[in-house]
Design a protein around this motif. Structure first.
Motif, mmCIF file in Angstrom:
data_model
loop_
_atom_site.group_PDB
_atom_site.id
_atom_site.type_symbol
_atom_site.label_atom_id
_atom_site.label_comp_id
_atom_site.label_asym_id
_atom_site.label_seq_id
_atom_site.Cartn_x
_atom_site.Cartn_y
_atom_site.Cartn_z
ATOM 1 N N VAL A 1 0.849 -1.185 0.000
ATOM 2 C CA VAL A 1 0.000 0.000 0.000
ATOM 3 C C VAL A 1 0.891 1.245 0.000
ATOM 4 C CG1 VAL A 1 -1.678 1.353 1.313
ATOM 5 C CG2 VAL A 1 -1.905 -1.137 1.206
ATOM 6 N N ILE A 2 0.653 2.126 -0.969
ATOM 7 C CA ILE A 2 1.307 3.434 -0.966
ATOM 8 C C ILE A 2 0.425 4.369 -0.145
ATOM 9 C CG2 ILE A 2 2.242 5.315 -2.366
ATOM 10 C CD1 ILE A 2 2.021 3.384 -4.806
ATOM 11 N N ALA A 3 0.934 4.890 0.965
ATOM 12 C CA ALA A 3 0.164 5.826 1.795
ATOM 13 C C ALA A 3 0.602 7.235 1.444
ATOM 14 C CB ALA A 3 0.385 5.533 3.274
ATOM 15 N N ILE A 4 -0.280 7.957 0.753
ATOM 16 C CA ILE A 4 0.081 9.257 0.181
ATOM 17 C C ILE A 4 -0.373 10.368 1.121
ATOM 18 C CG2 ILE A 4 0.032 10.690 -1.874
ATOM 19 C CD1 ILE A 4 -0.905 8.251 -3.444
ATOM 20 N N MET A 5 0.570 11.201 1.499
ATOM 21 C CA MET A 5 0.387 12.187 2.555
ATOM 22 C C MET A 5 -0.599 13.288 2.170
ATOM 23 S SD MET A 5 3.995 14.098 1.963
ATOM 24 C CE MET A 5 4.060 15.647 1.008
ATOM 25 N N GLU A 6 -0.962 14.033 3.209
ATOM 26 C CA GLU A 6 -1.701 15.281 3.017
ATOM 27 C C GLU A 6 -0.690 16.337 2.580
ATOM 28 O OE1 GLU A 6 -4.869 15.852 6.233
ATOM 29 O OE2 GLU A 6 -3.408 14.588 7.244
ATOM 30 N N ILE A 7 -0.659 17.469 3.250
ATOM 31 C CA ILE A 7 0.267 18.541 2.878
ATOM 32 C C ILE A 7 1.342 18.744 3.935
ATOM 33 C CG2 ILE A 7 -1.482 19.701 1.489
ATOM 34 C CD1 ILE A 7 -1.884 21.722 3.737
ATOM 35 N N TRP A 8 1.439 17.778 4.875
ATOM 36 C CA TRP A 8 2.305 17.971 6.045
ATOM 37 C C TRP A 8 3.585 17.169 5.981
ATOM 38 C CZ3 TRP A 8 0.061 22.001 8.109
ATOM 39 C CH2 TRP A 8 -1.329 22.137 7.996
ATOM 40 N N GLY A 9 3.836 16.500 4.874
ATOM 41 C CA GLY A 9 5.068 15.741 4.743
ATOM 42 C C GLY A 9 4.970 14.369 5.398
ATOM 43 N N VAL A 10 6.113 13.693 5.436
ATOM 44 C CA VAL A 10 6.199 12.369 6.052
ATOM 45 C C VAL A 10 6.408 12.588 7.553
ATOM 46 C CG1 VAL A 10 7.369 10.132 6.040
ATOM 47 C CG2 VAL A 10 7.168 11.446 3.916
ATOM 48 N N ASN A 11 5.302 12.776 8.255
ATOM 49 C CA ASN A 11 5.357 13.149 9.674
ATOM 50 C C ASN A 11 4.851 12.003 10.552
ATOM 51 O OD1 ASN A 11 2.602 13.223 9.228
ATOM 52 N ND2 ASN A 11 2.363 15.405 9.614
ATOM 53 N N ASP A 12 4.669 12.286 11.838
ATOM 54 C CA ASP A 12 4.237 11.238 12.768
ATOM 55 C C ASP A 12 2.911 10.603 12.343
ATOM 56 O OD1 ASP A 12 6.436 11.473 14.388
ATOM 57 O OD2 ASP A 12 5.473 12.763 15.874
ATOM 58 N N THR A 13 1.994 11.434 11.833
ATOM 59 C CA THR A 13 0.696 10.903 11.390
ATOM 60 C C THR A 13 0.871 9.873 10.290
ATOM 61 O OG1 THR A 13 -0.535 12.895 11.980
ATOM 62 C CG2 THR A 13 -1.485 11.507 10.271
ATOM 63 N N ALA B 1 -3.191 1.894 -3.111
ATOM 64 C CA ALA B 1 -2.808 3.184 -2.550
ATOM 65 C C ALA B 1 -3.916 3.696 -1.646
ATOM 66 C CB ALA B 1 -2.534 4.202 -3.654
ATOM 67 N N VAL B 2 -3.515 4.455 -0.640
ATOM 68 C CA VAL B 2 -4.462 5.189 0.197
ATOM 69 C C VAL B 2 -3.927 6.601 0.323
ATOM 70 C CG1 VAL B 2 -3.340 4.407 2.357
ATOM 71 C CG2 VAL B 2 -5.685 5.266 2.408
ATOM 72 N N GLY B 3 -4.796 7.586 0.115
ATOM 73 C CA GLY B 3 -4.341 8.969 0.145
ATOM 74 C C GLY B 3 -5.268 9.848 0.949
ATOM 75 N N TYR B 4 -4.692 10.851 1.538
ATOM 76 C CA TYR B 4 -5.403 11.759 2.428
ATOM 77 C C TYR B 4 -5.314 13.175 1.861
ATOM 78 C CZ TYR B 4 -4.541 7.673 5.323
ATOM 79 O OH TYR B 4 -4.458 6.383 5.785
ATOM 80 N N CYS B 5 -6.487 13.829 1.695
ATOM 81 C CA CYS B 5 -6.530 15.212 1.208
ATOM 82 C C CYS B 5 -5.880 15.270 -0.175
ATOM 83 C CB CYS B 5 -5.848 16.131 2.232
ATOM 84 S SG CYS B 5 -5.805 17.882 1.816
ATOM 85 N N LEU B 6 -4.744 15.924 -0.312
ATOM 86 C CA LEU B 6 -3.999 15.962 -1.570
ATOM 87 C C LEU B 6 -3.760 14.548 -2.085
ATOM 88 C CD1 LEU B 6 -1.915 16.924 -3.714
ATOM 89 C CD2 LEU B 6 -0.291 17.254 -1.862
ATOM 90 N N GLY B 7 -3.347 13.649 -1.183
ATOM 91 C CA GLY B 7 -3.121 12.260 -1.582
ATOM 92 C C GLY B 7 -4.379 11.575 -2.068
ATOM 93 N N GLY B 8 -5.545 11.999 -1.541
ATOM 94 C CA GLY B 8 -6.810 11.442 -1.996
ATOM 95 C C GLY B 8 -7.085 11.763 -3.451
ATOM 96 N N LYS B 9 -6.793 12.999 -3.851
ATOM 97 C CA LYS B 9 -6.966 13.350 -5.262
ATOM 98 C C LYS B 9 -6.022 12.516 -6.130
ATOM 99 C CE LYS B 9 -6.687 16.968 -8.726
ATOM 100 N NZ LYS B 9 -6.633 18.406 -9.044
ATOM 101 N N LEU B 10 -4.785 12.338 -5.682
ATOM 102 C CA LEU B 10 -3.846 11.530 -6.457
ATOM 103 C C LEU B 10 -4.361 10.097 -6.616
ATOM 104 C CD1 LEU B 10 -0.263 12.607 -5.326
ATOM 105 C CD2 LEU B 10 -1.377 13.021 -7.518
ATOM 106 N N CYS B 11 -4.999 9.560 -5.575
ATOM 107 C CA CYS B 11 -5.559 8.203 -5.685
ATOM 108 C C CYS B 11 -6.630 8.138 -6.769
ATOM 109 C CB CYS B 11 -6.118 7.758 -4.335
ATOM 110 S SG CYS B 11 -4.838 7.236 -3.169
ATOM 111 N N TYR B 12 -7.488 9.139 -6.813
ATOM 112 C CA TYR B 12 -8.500 9.203 -7.876
ATOM 113 C C TYR B 12 -7.825 9.246 -9.247
ATOM 114 C CZ TYR B 12 -11.625 11.579 -11.177
ATOM 115 O OH TYR B 12 -12.325 11.936 -12.293
ATOM 116 N N MET B 13 -6.820 10.113 -9.401
ATOM 117 C CA MET B 13 -6.137 10.261 -10.693
ATOM 118 C C MET B 13 -5.421 8.970 -11.074
ATOM 119 S SD MET B 13 -4.704 14.167 -10.240
ATOM 120 C CE MET B 13 -4.001 14.303 -11.895
ATOM 121 N N MET B 14 -4.862 8.277 -10.089
ATOM 122 C CA MET B 14 -4.190 7.011 -10.380
ATOM 123 C C MET B 14 -5.174 5.964 -10.892
ATOM 124 S SD MET B 14 -1.708 7.064 -7.058
ATOM 125 C CE MET B 14 -0.965 5.443 -7.232
ATOM 126 N N CYS B 15 -6.389 5.950 -10.342
ATOM 127 C CA CYS B 15 -7.399 5.002 -10.811
ATOM 128 C C CYS B 15 -7.869 5.333 -12.226
ATOM 129 C CB CYS B 15 -8.579 4.968 -9.847
ATOM 130 S SG CYS B 15 -8.233 4.074 -8.317
#
Length: 240
Positions: free
Chosen positions: A32-44, A120-134
């Motif tokens: 699973v590619i976990a695609i971040m929001e806008i905060w980088g590769v952080n604790d979340t 893939a799973v994406g959050y916020c910005l990453g969520g849009k990328l998941c849609y585009m990838m599909c």
């Protein structure tokens, strides 16, 4: 003890993208590619990686802003970080982002620990990328949490050819009610799409440690996402 590490993923332009990876106890496994929001590769995001590794998946968190600045790690609780995050967000190139995720996908498919399946799973910005990838790639499946600005690429909906799950926060100030209604109208007719609505949830309800985190909705969405991955990332059955 779960194994985690930072790796460098080779990219098609000759560069390298940094990433954080958590590995399950048992392999081979789906990835699973976990695609971040806008905060980088952080604790979340590291927390999300461990959630999916605990569920039996190799989970890689790519350093999505690597073309703009490498190693970004920000918090929604720091005003200076918020400004920087939005500067990076609005300077981000989605088309190059999709290409980068294809390179990450190719990297994961060749890992010795991989069963060859990648979601893939994406959050916020990453969520849009998941849609585009599909719509644009051969990702095995993808899950979007409160994807922002999907409507700007809704014209691609006819190309959505991979299983796609969308978690909608119905109190989301970044995805207005009219936008959610548009997405429901345009996406729901596609049998590959599953949409789950969270009536009382705000944007980023799954952001551990974030200002709008809500455990009940986050737990429900995680369970649904894992079940979705279990369906689509299982290894192909051996020929009888």
């Amino acid at each position: 003890m779960m194994r985690t590490e930072y790796v460098k993923v080779p990219m098609r332009n000759g560069g390298e993208m940094g990433a954080y990876v958590a590995y399950p106890d048992t392999t081979p496994a789906g990835s699973v590619i976990a695609i971040m929001e806008i905060w980088g590769v952080n604790d979340t995001m590291r927390h999300h990686a461990k959630e999916y590794a605990e569920a039996g998946y190799i989970c890689l968190v790519p350093d999505l802003f690597w073309r703009q600045e490498q190693g970004v790690e920000l918090s929604d609780r720091n005003p200076a970080d918020v400004e920087k995050a939005f500067d990076l967000y609005y300077g981000f190139d989605y088309d190059l982002g999709v290409e980068d995720m294809e390179d990450v996908e190719a990297y994961l498919r060749t890992l010795p620990e991989s069963n060859g399946k990648v979601g893939a799973v994406g959050y916020c910005l990453g969520g849009k990328l998941c849609y585009m990838m599909c719509c644009r790639t051969e990702i095995d499946c993808a899950v979007a949490y409160y994807g922002t600005y999907i409507e700007h690429n809704i014209r691609e909906v006819g190309n959505l050819h991979r299983p796609f799950m969308l978690h909608m926060a119905m109190k989301d100030r970044w995805v207005q009610a009219e936008v959610n209604e548009l997405l429901l109208r345009k996406l729901s007719p596609n049998p590959l799409v599953e949409i789950h609505q969270y009536p009382g949830a705000d944007h980023a309800f799954a952001r551990h440690g974030g200002l709008t985190y809500s455990k009940p909705e986050a737990d429900k969405a995680l369970d649904l996402s894992i079940e979705f991955f279990n369906r689509h990332l299982a290894p192909e059955p051996a020929n009888a």
